[in-house]
Motif scaffolding. Structure first.
Motif, PDB file in Angstrom:
ATOM      1  N   ALA A  63       8.624  10.080   9.736  1.00 15.26           N
ATOM      2  CA  ALA A  63       9.294  11.274  10.257  1.00 15.26           C
ATOM      3  C   ALA A  63      10.441  11.712   9.347  1.00 15.26           C
ATOM      4  CB  ALA A  63       9.814  11.019  11.671  1.00 15.26           C
ATOM      5  N   LEU A  64      11.034  10.771   8.645  1.00 15.10           N
ATOM      6  CA  LEU A  64      12.149  11.056   7.733  1.00 15.10           C
ATOM      7  C   LEU A  64      11.732  11.015   6.269  1.00 15.10           C
ATOM      8  CD1 LEU A  64      14.835   8.876   9.542  1.00 15.10           C
ATOM      9  CD2 LEU A  64      14.508  11.356   9.716  1.00 15.10           C
ATOM     10  N   ARG A  65      10.434  11.116   6.000  1.00 15.01           N
ATOM     11  CA  ARG A  65       9.911  10.971   4.636  1.00 15.01           C
ATOM     12  C   ARG A  65      10.463  12.049   3.707  1.00 15.01           C
ATOM     13  NH1 ARG A  65       6.540  13.368   7.927  1.00 15.01           N
ATOM     14  NH2 ARG A  65       5.195  15.086   7.315  1.00 15.01           N
ATOM     15  N   PRO A  66      10.470  11.735   2.413  1.00 12.96           N
ATOM     16  CA  PRO A  66      10.943  12.739   1.443  1.00 12.96           C
ATOM     17  C   PRO A  66      10.032  13.967   1.417  1.00 12.96           C
ATOM     18  CG  PRO A  66      10.298  10.672   0.341  1.00 12.96           C
ATOM     19  CD  PRO A  66      10.080  10.494   1.805  1.00 12.96           C
ATOM     20  N   ASP A  67      10.578  15.061   0.966  1.00 14.19           N
ATOM     21  CA  ASP A  67       9.813  16.314   0.908  1.00 14.19           C
ATOM     22  C   ASP A  67       8.539  16.173   0.082  1.00 14.19           C
ATOM     23  OD1 ASP A  67      11.704  17.542   2.479  1.00 14.19           O
ATOM     24  OD2 ASP A  67      12.774  18.452   0.796  1.00 14.19           O
ATOM     25  N   ASP A  68       8.570  15.336  -0.951  1.00 11.14           N
ATOM     26  CA  ASP A  68       7.377  15.132  -1.784  1.00 11.14           C
ATOM     27  C   ASP A  68       6.201  14.594  -0.976  1.00 11.14           C
ATOM     28  OD1 ASP A  68       8.838  15.930  -3.950  1.00 11.14           O
ATOM     29  OD2 ASP A  68       9.057  13.926  -4.814  1.00 11.14           O
ATOM     30  N   LEU A  69       6.479  13.907   0.104  1.00 10.84           N
ATOM     31  CA  LEU A  69       5.421  13.297   0.915  1.00 10.84           C
ATOM     32  C   LEU A  69       5.139  14.070   2.194  1.00 10.84           C
ATOM     33  CD1 LEU A  69       6.341   9.532   0.466  1.00 10.84           C
ATOM     34  CD2 LEU A  69       4.714  10.911  -0.827  1.00 10.84           C
ATOM     35  N   GLU A  70       5.646  15.277   2.287  1.00 10.13           N
ATOM     36  CA  GLU A  70       5.450  16.126   3.471  1.00 10.13           C
ATOM     37  C   GLU A  70       3.970  16.280   3.845  1.00 10.13           C
ATOM     38  OE1 GLU A  70       6.376  18.371   6.716  1.00 10.13           O
ATOM     39  OE2 GLU A  70       7.816  17.362   5.427  1.00 10.13           O
TER      40      GLU A  70
ATOM     41  N   ARG B 139      13.066   2.466   0.570  1.00  9.59           N
ATOM     42  CA  ARG B 139      13.229   1.978  -0.805  1.00  9.59           C
ATOM     43  C   ARG B 139      11.885   1.632  -1.435  1.00  9.59           C
ATOM     44  NH1 ARG B 139      17.598  -0.441   1.716  1.00  9.59           N
ATOM     45  NH2 ARG B 139      16.536  -2.458   1.888  1.00  9.59           N
ATOM     46  N   GLU B 140      10.984   1.051  -0.661  1.00 12.70           N
ATOM     47  CA  GLU B 140       9.649   0.719  -1.183  1.00 12.70           C
ATOM     48  C   GLU B 140       8.887   1.982  -1.574  1.00 12.70           C
ATOM     49  OE1 GLU B 140       8.358  -2.124  -1.997  1.00 12.70           O
ATOM     50  OE2 GLU B 140       9.789  -3.490  -1.074  1.00 12.70           O
ATOM     51  N   ILE B 141       8.958   3.003  -0.735  1.00 11.13           N
ATOM     52  CA  ILE B 141       8.277   4.270  -1.026  1.00 11.13           C
ATOM     53  C   ILE B 141       8.920   4.939  -2.239  1.00 11.13           C
ATOM     54  CG2 ILE B 141       7.847   6.609  -0.148  1.00 11.13           C
ATOM     55  CD1 ILE B 141       5.945   4.527   1.050  1.00 11.13           C
ATOM     56  N   ALA B 142      10.242   4.928  -2.324  1.00  8.20           N
ATOM     57  CA  ALA B 142      10.932   5.522  -3.477  1.00  8.20           C
ATOM     58  C   ALA B 142      10.525   4.810  -4.765  1.00  8.20           C
ATOM     59  CB  ALA B 142      12.443   5.456  -3.285  1.00  8.20           C
ATOM     60  N   GLU B 143      10.428   3.488  -4.702  1.00 10.03           N
ATOM     61  CA  GLU B 143       9.998   2.725  -5.879  1.00 10.03           C
ATOM     62  C   GLU B 143       8.573   3.097  -6.268  1.00 10.03           C
ATOM     63  OE1 GLU B 143       9.714  -0.034  -9.003  1.00 10.03           O
ATOM     64  OE2 GLU B 143      11.481   0.731  -7.965  1.00 10.03           O
TER      65      GLU B 143
ATOM     66  N   GLN C 280      -1.820   8.297   6.739  1.00  6.71           N
ATOM     67  CA  GLN C 280      -1.820   8.235   5.275  1.00  6.71           C
ATOM     68  C   GLN C 280      -0.562   7.548   4.763  1.00  6.71           C
ATOM     69  OE1 GLN C 280      -2.293  12.452   4.727  1.00  6.71           O
ATOM     70  NE2 GLN C 280      -4.423  12.203   4.054  1.00  6.71           N
ATOM     71  N   TYR C 281       0.561   7.835   5.384  1.00  5.09           N
ATOM     72  CA  TYR C 281       1.828   7.203   5.011  1.00  5.09           C
ATOM     73  C   TYR C 281       1.748   5.699   5.263  1.00  5.09           C
ATOM     74  CZ  TYR C 281       6.924   6.629   4.688  1.00  5.09           C
ATOM     75  OH  TYR C 281       8.193   6.246   4.326  1.00  5.09           O
ATOM     76  N   ARG C 282       1.188   5.319   6.408  1.00  4.54           N
ATOM     77  CA  ARG C 282       1.022   3.909   6.746  1.00  4.54           C
ATOM     78  C   ARG C 282       0.118   3.214   5.722  1.00  4.54           C
ATOM     79  NH1 ARG C 282       1.747   2.333  11.848  1.00  4.54           N
ATOM     80  NH2 ARG C 282       1.070   4.348  12.617  1.00  4.54           N
ATOM     81  N   GLU C 283      -0.976   3.870   5.340  1.00  3.41           N
ATOM     82  CA  GLU C 283      -1.891   3.295   4.353  1.00  3.41           C
ATOM     83  C   GLU C 283      -1.207   3.127   3.001  1.00  3.41           C
ATOM     84  OE1 GLU C 283      -5.441   5.659   4.216  1.00  3.41           O
ATOM     85  OE2 GLU C 283      -5.868   5.295   6.338  1.00  3.41           O
ATOM     86  N   LEU C 284      -0.432   4.110   2.610  1.00  3.29           N
ATOM     87  CA  LEU C 284       0.300   4.037   1.353  1.00  3.29           C
ATOM     88  C   LEU C 284       1.264   2.860   1.368  1.00  3.29           C
ATOM     89  CD1 LEU C 284       1.044   5.404  -1.384  1.00  3.29           C
ATOM     90  CD2 LEU C 284       2.736   6.730  -0.105  1.00  3.29           C
ATOM     91  N   LEU C 285       2.003   2.724   2.436  1.00  4.04           N
ATOM     92  CA  LEU C 285       2.954   1.622   2.559  1.00  4.04           C
ATOM     93  C   LEU C 285       2.236   0.280   2.623  1.00  4.04           C
ATOM     94  CD1 LEU C 285       5.909   0.835   2.781  1.00  4.04           C
ATOM     95  CD2 LEU C 285       5.648   0.961   5.259  1.00  4.04           C
ATOM     96  N   THR C 286       1.150   0.208   3.353  1.00  5.00           N
ATOM     97  CA  THR C 286       0.380  -1.035   3.444  1.00  5.00           C
ATOM     98  C   THR C 286      -0.122  -1.442   2.065  1.00  5.00           C
ATOM     99  OG1 THR C 286      -0.283  -0.588   5.712  1.00  5.00           O
ATOM    100  CG2 THR C 286      -1.657  -2.119   4.481  1.00  5.00           C
TER     101      THR C 286
ATOM    102  N   THR D 235       8.393   6.305  -8.171  1.00  8.51           N
ATOM    103  CA  THR D 235       8.839   6.273  -9.566  1.00  8.51           C
ATOM    104  C   THR D 235       7.685   5.967 -10.503  1.00  8.51           C
ATOM    105  OG1 THR D 235       9.457   3.935  -9.563  1.00  8.51           O
ATOM    106  CG2 THR D 235      11.176   5.535  -8.943  1.00  8.51           C
ATOM    107  N   HIS D 236       6.616   5.359  -9.967  1.00  8.36           N
ATOM    108  CA  HIS D 236       5.459   4.994 -10.789  1.00  8.36           C
ATOM    109  C   HIS D 236       4.290   5.958 -10.654  1.00  8.36           C
ATOM    110  CE1 HIS D 236       7.335   1.184 -11.743  1.00  8.36           C
ATOM    111  NE2 HIS D 236       7.581   1.002 -10.447  1.00  8.36           N
ATOM    112  N   TYR D 237       4.228   6.642  -9.541  1.00  6.67           N
ATOM    113  CA  TYR D 237       3.099   7.557  -9.268  1.00  6.67           C
ATOM    114  C   TYR D 237       3.644   8.874  -8.780  1.00  6.67           C
ATOM    115  CZ  TYR D 237       0.568   3.162  -9.290  1.00  6.67           C
ATOM    116  OH  TYR D 237       0.065   1.945  -9.647  1.00  6.67           O
ATOM    117  N   SER D 238       2.930   9.938  -9.075  1.00  9.49           N
ATOM    118  CA  SER D 238       3.376  11.253  -8.613  1.00  9.49           C
ATOM    119  C   SER D 238       3.043  11.428  -7.137  1.00  9.49           C
ATOM    120  CB  SER D 238       2.701  12.354  -9.434  1.00  9.49           C
ATOM    121  OG  SER D 238       1.301  12.273  -9.296  1.00  9.49           O
ATOM    122  N   ALA D 239       3.790  12.291  -6.487  1.00  7.92           N
ATOM    123  CA  ALA D 239       3.565  12.589  -5.077  1.00  7.92           C
ATOM    124  C   ALA D 239       2.246  13.334  -4.936  1.00  7.92           C
ATOM    125  CB  ALA D 239       4.710  13.433  -4.549  1.00  7.92           C
TER     126      ALA D 239
END
Length: 115
Positions: free
Chosen positions: A50-57, A99-103, A63-69, A106-110
């Motif tokens: 719900a508070l994700r960065p605009d890049d991940l809107e 912090r994990e998502i921000a990291e 999908q967010y859960r899968e990315l984090l997993t 830094t390696h992959y584009s949104a």
């Protein structure tokens, strides 16, 4: 309708299996603590989405859960277990997820919303 399992199902990507195994072995949580930790992690993921960065809107909560997993399943579970699943510490876990998502970003584009 089948009964809900007493031990929560933790979806683990293959590349996190060894780390998850070590976390569960070393922390040795009882069923109640493991259940509380998985509920805390799930709640923190939804709140972080719900508070994700605009890049991940464009991402849905799943999908967010899968990315984090894929990126940090073991780290999130480890911290949730360390916090003993106490929901008073949800912000701590949310900050860690951020912090994990921000990291990761830094390696992959949104994701491109046009695709």
């Amino acid at each position: 309708m089948p009964a809900r399992p007493s031990v929560p199902v933790i979806h683990t990507p293959d590349h996190h299996f060894a780390a998850m195994f070590l976390i569960l072995l070393s922390r040795a949580p009882d069923t109640a603590t493991l259940s509380a930790a998985t509920r805390l992690a799930d709640s923190a993921v939804v709140a972080s989405w719900a508070l994700r960065p605009d890049d991940l809107e464009p991402l849905t909560v799943e999908q967010y859960r899968e990315l984090l997993t894929y990126a940090a399943a073991s780290e999130v579970l480890d911290l949730a277990l360390y916090l003993r699943g106490d929901r008073k510490h949800i912000r701590t876990l949310m900050d860690h997820i951020g912090r994990e998502i921000a990291e990761l970003l830094t390696h992959y584009s949104a994701p491109d919303p046009q695709v």
